[in-house]
Design an enzyme around this catalytic site. Structure first.
Site, PDB file in Angstrom:
ATOM      1  NE  ARG A  37      -2.239  -5.353  17.568  1.00 17.48           N
ATOM      2  CZ  ARG A  37      -2.183  -5.158  16.334  1.00 17.48           C
ATOM      3  NH1 ARG A  37      -1.051  -4.841  15.617  1.00 17.48           N
ATOM      4  NH2 ARG A  37      -3.214  -5.593  15.436  1.00 17.48           N
ATOM      5  CG  HIS A  79      -1.063  -9.897  15.816  1.00 19.38           C
ATOM      6  ND1 HIS A  79      -1.865 -10.786  16.722  1.00 19.38           N
ATOM      7  CD2 HIS A  79      -1.764  -8.785  15.557  1.00 19.38           C
ATOM      8  CE1 HIS A  79      -3.163 -10.198  16.579  1.00 19.38           C
ATOM      9  NE2 HIS A  79      -3.122  -9.150  15.792  1.00 19.38           N
ATOM     10  CG  LEU A  95      -1.987   1.132   1.046  1.00 17.94           C
ATOM     11  CD1 LEU A  95      -2.780   1.281  -0.060  1.00 17.94           C
ATOM     12  CD2 LEU A  95      -2.700   1.098   2.626  1.00 17.94           C
TER      13      LEU A  95
END
Length: 510
Positions: free
Chosen positions: A279, A233, A17
């Protein structure tokens, strides 16, 4: 014989992106995008599940989004850059929607937004629950293919940089699928080469992303920021896959809970926000439960249940492929390398410390993520700062000096890469200490002595050396031998030469 071609315009390495946002924004300047894999493959952007964070709701504001970003970054976020990101958030989401990204909408046509960890508002725009990255990349890819100013060439892998006598970047060296090297010079080079997940054995990202862009820029002398800060994660699906499928954080936003093998919730014992804690906290809690032999599972049976196939189809399919039915079974999870907060230091327009070199996306260090990236800010950063880098690169005049030398990194054999990945997960993972990091650096020294210096080993060295040098725990960087957070919050800014000097001093002292 090496072939050389001249591109009269902007050269972008990477088609995630950030790279495509830069390419689209560079119009009408001619743009050449280089990618190793086919378009919309081999990039983390297409794998992103959660969505894009932006202040789109009536109860939200860019200032609140920026404040959450700063708070999550554990003292190291550049507040001005975070505000710039947040100020352009809604605009970036709407621009991608205009390109055709099918964000979930409510009955009134507004964006459906979900709550994710460390956000004070529900502000994550999603696509079919867990398909945001793929859908956004499909829209951006279609736009790039249709743009007359953009040429995309696949099957080209970054191997080096072309430098002028003063150290400015004037092009790149790429390996071609059919063999041989190709030199491409350009008016400006934008690195959008992604993160370092492929340096870790346990990762949720495409394993081919091994930090080559970061490492080569460092070898050329670029200033690097915060390389020790790696985000793990918490809820990679533990079914023995490389890379590990991801159980999106949006599941916890919907009410899924973390339990051990005995069916007991455990996050309430680690943080008052339980499953919606930052996280790094959740990742360490899961790591601790697994090390203690209690196991860790994400239980979405009540929160999602029978709605899994429609609301979270990607997670549902991944679970079924591993013999887990998340409608009736808890999902086994483990922490895995997910995002690199560090990278090539840039200004707000993507300029690095080297003339002619820009960086955008995960390989860049803009200062917006600090020590711990706020959930779903990565696609947003790629879109916002990718576009800004594209505009600035397009405005760069043709350089007055030409490339006089090439800097090519040594290739690391695949067997050595796999050994390195195991060592990185073990010694530079969720929990670190001096003994493990020193062992890892010795291994990197040995590999470099055998195979030569390259982008992969340089990226790994930056992570390990700066983790060893940071004698505290902060955000994604946790030292079991320095568990406290220093009251003096300082970012890391380093050159590879500085790291080499520290290594020489360390070896001399042994």
């Amino acid at each position: 014989m090496t072939e050389r071609i001249r591109h009269d315009g902007v050269l972008i390495v990477g088609a995630g992106l950030a790279g495509l946002s830069a390419a689209l924004a560079a119009a009408p300047r001619k743009v050449l995008v280089l990618t190793g894999a086919a378009l919309n493959h081999g990039c983390s952007s297409a794998w992103a599940q959660g969505g894009m964070a932006a202040a789109l709701g009536a109860d939200d504001a860019a200032a609140l989004h920026a404040a959450d970003t700063v708070a999550a970054g554990a003292g190291l976020v550049d507040a001005a850059m975070a505000r710039l990101l947040a100020d352009h958030g809604a605009e970036a989401v709407r621009a991608l929607a205009d390109l055709g990204a099918p964000f979930d909408r409510d009955a009134h046509g507004g964006f459906v937004q979900s709550l994710e960890a460390a956000h004070s508002r529900a502000r994550v725009a999603r696509v079919k629950g867990d398909q945001a990255g793929h859908a956004i990349m499909e829209a951006a890819s279609r736009a790039a293919l249709a743009a007359s100013h953009i040429e995309i060439r696949s099957g080209l892998r970054l191997r080096g940089l072309l430098l002028d006598a003063a150290g400015g970047v004037r092009g790149v060296v790429v390996a071609q699928d059919h063999g041989g090297l190709l030199e491409i010079t350009a008016s400006a080079v934008v690195l959008a080469t992604g993160g370092i997940g492929g340096l870790y054995a346990d990762t949720t990202t495409p394993p081919e992303l091994r930090g080559e862009g970061l490492g080569l820029a460092a070898m050329a002398g670029a200033l690097i920021g915060d390389p020790e800060f790696v985000q793990f994660h918490p809820t990679a699906i533990d079914i023995g896959r490389d890379p590990a499928p991801l159980a999106t954080e949006a599941l916890r936003g919907e009410g899924a809970v973390l339990i051990n093998a005995a069916g007991e919730r455990f996050m309430t014992g680690y943080h008052p926000d339980a499953e919606l804690a930052p996280r790094d906290v959740v990742a360490r809690a899961i790591h601790a439960e697994r090390i203690a032999g209690r196991g860790a599972f994400l239980d979405a049976r009540e929160a999602v249940g029978d709605h899994f196939p429609v609301e979270f189809p990607t997670v549902f399919a991944a679970c079924l492929s591993g013999g887990i039915d998340p409608r009736i079974q808890p999902i086994p999870v483990a922490p895995a390398c997910h995002y690199h907060m560090g990278g090539i230091v840039t200004d707000a327009d993507g300029r690095s410390s080297l003339d002619g070199l820009f960086a955008a996306g995960e390989c860049a260090s803009t200062g917006v993520h600090g020590a711990n990236r706020l959930a779903s800010n990565s696609l947003l950063e790629a879109a916002v700062f990718g576009a800004r880098a594209g505009v600035a690169a397009a405005q760069t005049p043709d350089p007055a000096t030409q490339a006089t030398r090439r800097l090519i990194g040594a290739d690391l054999p695949e067997a050595a890469v796999q050994d390195l990945r195991q060592a990185m997960s073990r010694d530079a993972g969720v929990v670190r200490d001096a003994e493990g990091l020193t062992r890892l650096l010795r291994m990197i020294d040995d590999l470099q002595a055998t195979h030569g210096r390259g982008g992969v080993l340089s990226a790994a060295r930056l992570v390990a050396a700066c983790a060893l040098a940071r004698h505290e725990s902060r955000g994604g960087h946790f030292r079991s031998d320095f568990p406290q957070t220093s009251p003096d919050a300082k970012r890391t800014f380093v050159n590879l030469a500085d790291v080499d000097q520290d290594a020489r001093l360390r070896i001399a002292a042994e």
